[in-house]
Design a protein around this motif. Sequence first.
Motif, PDB file in Angstrom:
ATOM      1  N   VAL A 184       7.373   5.885  -7.528  1.00  0.00           N
ATOM      2  CA  VAL A 184       6.848   4.946  -6.543  1.00  0.00           C
ATOM      3  C   VAL A 184       7.434   5.272  -5.176  1.00  0.00           C
ATOM      4  CG1 VAL A 184       6.650   2.514  -5.880  1.00  0.00           C
ATOM      5  CG2 VAL A 184       6.559   3.162  -8.291  1.00  0.00           C
ATOM      6  N   VAL A 185       6.567   5.333  -4.174  1.00  0.00           N
ATOM      7  CA  VAL A 185       6.995   5.693  -2.823  1.00  0.00           C
ATOM      8  C   VAL A 185       6.586   4.615  -1.837  1.00  0.00           C
ATOM      9  CG1 VAL A 185       6.797   8.152  -3.365  1.00  0.00           C
ATOM     10  CG2 VAL A 185       4.867   6.968  -2.281  1.00  0.00           C
ATOM     11  N   VAL A 186       7.245   4.617  -0.688  1.00  0.00           N
ATOM     12  CA  VAL A 186       6.879   3.742   0.422  1.00  0.00           C
ATOM     13  C   VAL A 186       6.019   4.547   1.376  1.00  0.00           C
ATOM     14  CG1 VAL A 186       7.723   2.306   2.316  1.00  0.00           C
ATOM     15  CG2 VAL A 186       9.057   2.485   0.201  1.00  0.00           C
ATOM     16  N   SER A 187       4.799   4.088   1.619  1.00  0.00           N
ATOM     17  CA  SER A 187       3.888   4.814   2.510  1.00  0.00           C
ATOM     18  C   SER A 187       3.577   4.043   3.783  1.00  0.00           C
ATOM     19  CB  SER A 187       2.578   5.141   1.778  1.00  0.00           C
ATOM     20  OG  SER A 187       1.939   3.957   1.331  1.00  0.00           O
ATOM     21  N   GLY A 188       4.104   2.839   3.902  1.00  0.00           N
ATOM     22  CA  GLY A 188       3.887   2.054   5.110  1.00  0.00           C
ATOM     23  C   GLY A 188       4.945   0.983   5.227  1.00  0.00           C
ATOM     24  N   ALA A 189       5.294   0.610   6.450  1.00  0.00           N
ATOM     25  CA  ALA A 189       6.307  -0.426   6.658  1.00  0.00           C
ATOM     26  C   ALA A 189       6.081  -1.078   8.012  1.00  0.00           C
ATOM     27  CB  ALA A 189       7.713   0.171   6.587  1.00  0.00           C
ATOM     28  N   ALA A 190       6.377  -2.372   8.079  1.00  0.00           N
ATOM     29  CA  ALA A 190       6.225  -3.117   9.330  1.00  0.00           C
ATOM     30  C   ALA A 190       7.314  -4.170   9.413  1.00  0.00           C
ATOM     31  CB  ALA A 190       4.849  -3.775   9.407  1.00  0.00           C
ATOM     32  N   VAL A 191       7.730  -4.470  10.630  1.00  0.00           N
ATOM     33  CA  VAL A 191       8.768  -5.469  10.890  1.00  0.00           C
ATOM     34  C   VAL A 191       8.328  -6.331  12.059  1.00  0.00           C
ATOM     35  CG1 VAL A 191      11.128  -5.835  11.713  1.00  0.00           C
ATOM     36  CG2 VAL A 191      10.658  -4.034  10.052  1.00  0.00           C
ATOM     37  N   LEU A 192       8.532  -7.635  11.927  1.00  0.00           N
ATOM     38  CA  LEU A 192       8.331  -8.557  13.047  1.00  0.00           C
ATOM     39  C   LEU A 192       9.469  -9.564  13.034  1.00  0.00           C
ATOM     40  CD1 LEU A 192       4.478  -9.278  12.980  1.00  0.00           C
ATOM     41  CD2 LEU A 192       5.738  -7.922  14.670  1.00  0.00           C
ATOM     42  N   LEU A 193      10.381  -9.400  13.971  1.00  0.00           N
ATOM     43  CA  LEU A 193      11.518 -10.293  14.147  1.00  0.00           C
ATOM     44  C   LEU A 193      11.753 -10.473  15.644  1.00  0.00           C
ATOM     45  CD1 LEU A 193      14.215  -8.851  11.688  1.00  0.00           C
ATOM     46  CD2 LEU A 193      12.978 -10.999  11.407  1.00  0.00           C
ATOM     47  N   PRO A 194      12.385 -11.556  16.052  1.00  0.00           N
ATOM     48  CA  PRO A 194      12.791 -11.652  17.460  1.00  0.00           C
ATOM     49  C   PRO A 194      13.694 -10.472  17.823  1.00  0.00           C
ATOM     50  CG  PRO A 194      13.001 -13.783  16.385  1.00  0.00           C
ATOM     51  CD  PRO A 194      12.724 -12.777  15.296  1.00  0.00           C
ATOM     52  N   LEU A 232       5.978  -3.945   3.275  1.00  0.00           N
ATOM     53  CA  LEU A 232       5.985  -2.562   2.808  1.00  0.00           C
ATOM     54  C   LEU A 232       4.705  -2.268   2.050  1.00  0.00           C
ATOM     55  CD1 LEU A 232       9.501  -2.739   1.129  1.00  0.00           C
ATOM     56  CD2 LEU A 232       9.051  -1.793   3.413  1.00  0.00           C
ATOM     57  N   VAL A 233       4.266  -1.034   2.091  1.00  0.00           N
ATOM     58  CA  VAL A 233       3.211  -0.580   1.194  1.00  0.00           C
ATOM     59  C   VAL A 233       3.852   0.362   0.189  1.00  0.00           C
ATOM     60  CG1 VAL A 233       1.074   0.732   0.944  1.00  0.00           C
ATOM     61  CG2 VAL A 233       1.358  -0.810   2.880  1.00  0.00           C
ATOM     62  N   LEU A 234       3.822  -0.015  -1.089  1.00  0.00           N
ATOM     63  CA  LEU A 234       4.311   0.826  -2.174  1.00  0.00           C
ATOM     64  C   LEU A 234       3.118   1.439  -2.890  1.00  0.00           C
ATOM     65  CD1 LEU A 234       7.071  -1.401  -3.847  1.00  0.00           C
ATOM     66  CD2 LEU A 234       7.235   0.024  -1.798  1.00  0.00           C
ATOM     67  N   GLU A 235       3.232   2.705  -3.226  1.00  0.00           N
ATOM     68  CA  GLU A 235       2.152   3.397  -3.941  1.00  0.00           C
ATOM     69  C   GLU A 235       2.734   4.282  -5.019  1.00  0.00           C
ATOM     70  OE1 GLU A 235      -1.416   4.857  -1.844  1.00  0.00           O
ATOM     71  OE2 GLU A 235      -0.191   4.791  -0.025  1.00  0.00           O
ATOM     72  N   SER A 236       1.930   4.563  -6.025  1.00  0.00           N
ATOM     73  CA  SER A 236       2.320   5.611  -6.953  1.00  0.00           C
ATOM     74  C   SER A 236       2.320   6.916  -6.172  1.00  0.00           C
ATOM     75  CB  SER A 236       1.340   5.702  -8.129  1.00  0.00           C
ATOM     76  OG  SER A 236       0.094   6.222  -7.711  1.00  0.00           O
TER      77      SER A 236
END
Length: 293
Positions: free
Chosen positions: A12-22, A201-205
Amino acid sequence: MTLTPATDSAAVVVSGAAVLLPGADTVRALADGPAPGGAAVEPADHVGRKGLRYKDRATQLGYALTAAALRDAGLLGVDGLTVPAASTGIVASSNFGNLDTVARALDTIREETVTATSPMDLPNASSNVIASSAAIRYGLRGPNLMVCNGETSGLDAVHWAATMIGAGRAERFLVLGVEPDNEVVRRLLGGARAVDGGAALVLESRTAAAERSATVRAVLGPYRRGADEPGGTAPGWELPAHLGSASGAHGVLQIAAAVGWFDAGRREPVRAVAGGPGHDAGAGLLLLAPEAA
């Protein structure tokens, strides 16, 4: 407590990520450490105002994070999802999510009667409203799960998404960790604040990511639920104290920070740890650099 491996370290891999914080709206900014005094996140700035009315703060933040992570993974185009809807599920983690909605409904019932409750509020009183609302808005028709089990919730959400990918329930999952900051949450926290944001996060095979030539941002290593931590000597990321309690978003934020580190060229494994001493349980997950086999 029994330690249970969750996934093959390269499956399983991470193919996308996003953050929204002050003070942090990218994984690199998160990894570097958000500076104090950042402006509050405005979900409408990221997804427009349509559909936000009557939605609680956590769901609005969830919409913005979901859209950002799907776009980062190349899964969201002008016409919507770029992969089959049933191939993508969602697991959301939040311990305080719709607490304000539930408290408001209960106050109304106690002070008046159930007939005085708002028809706009009651649908949002369900504990899975964040996950279900994001799935409906973005057409994620795979398995849908909401996790709200305390300090380990964010890492547990990642674990369940990876487990379902390994079991063939879906090729990919959007994993969302979000916590709102409001008067009701602060009362629960004894006056302390919450982060008022989160990460996705987007996790994918690995196979699914390769089939669509997706960029691998990180690889999930061993996961453990219990007193011991995998990769205990590996560096980890800590949430700056000025941001407040991340609770159910904490584990997802840790992984997003690891992605930021890998994006910046770091290649040593990174650990994400939640719970442990002082809590009923602990959890740990090792994150590996993109080229990990």
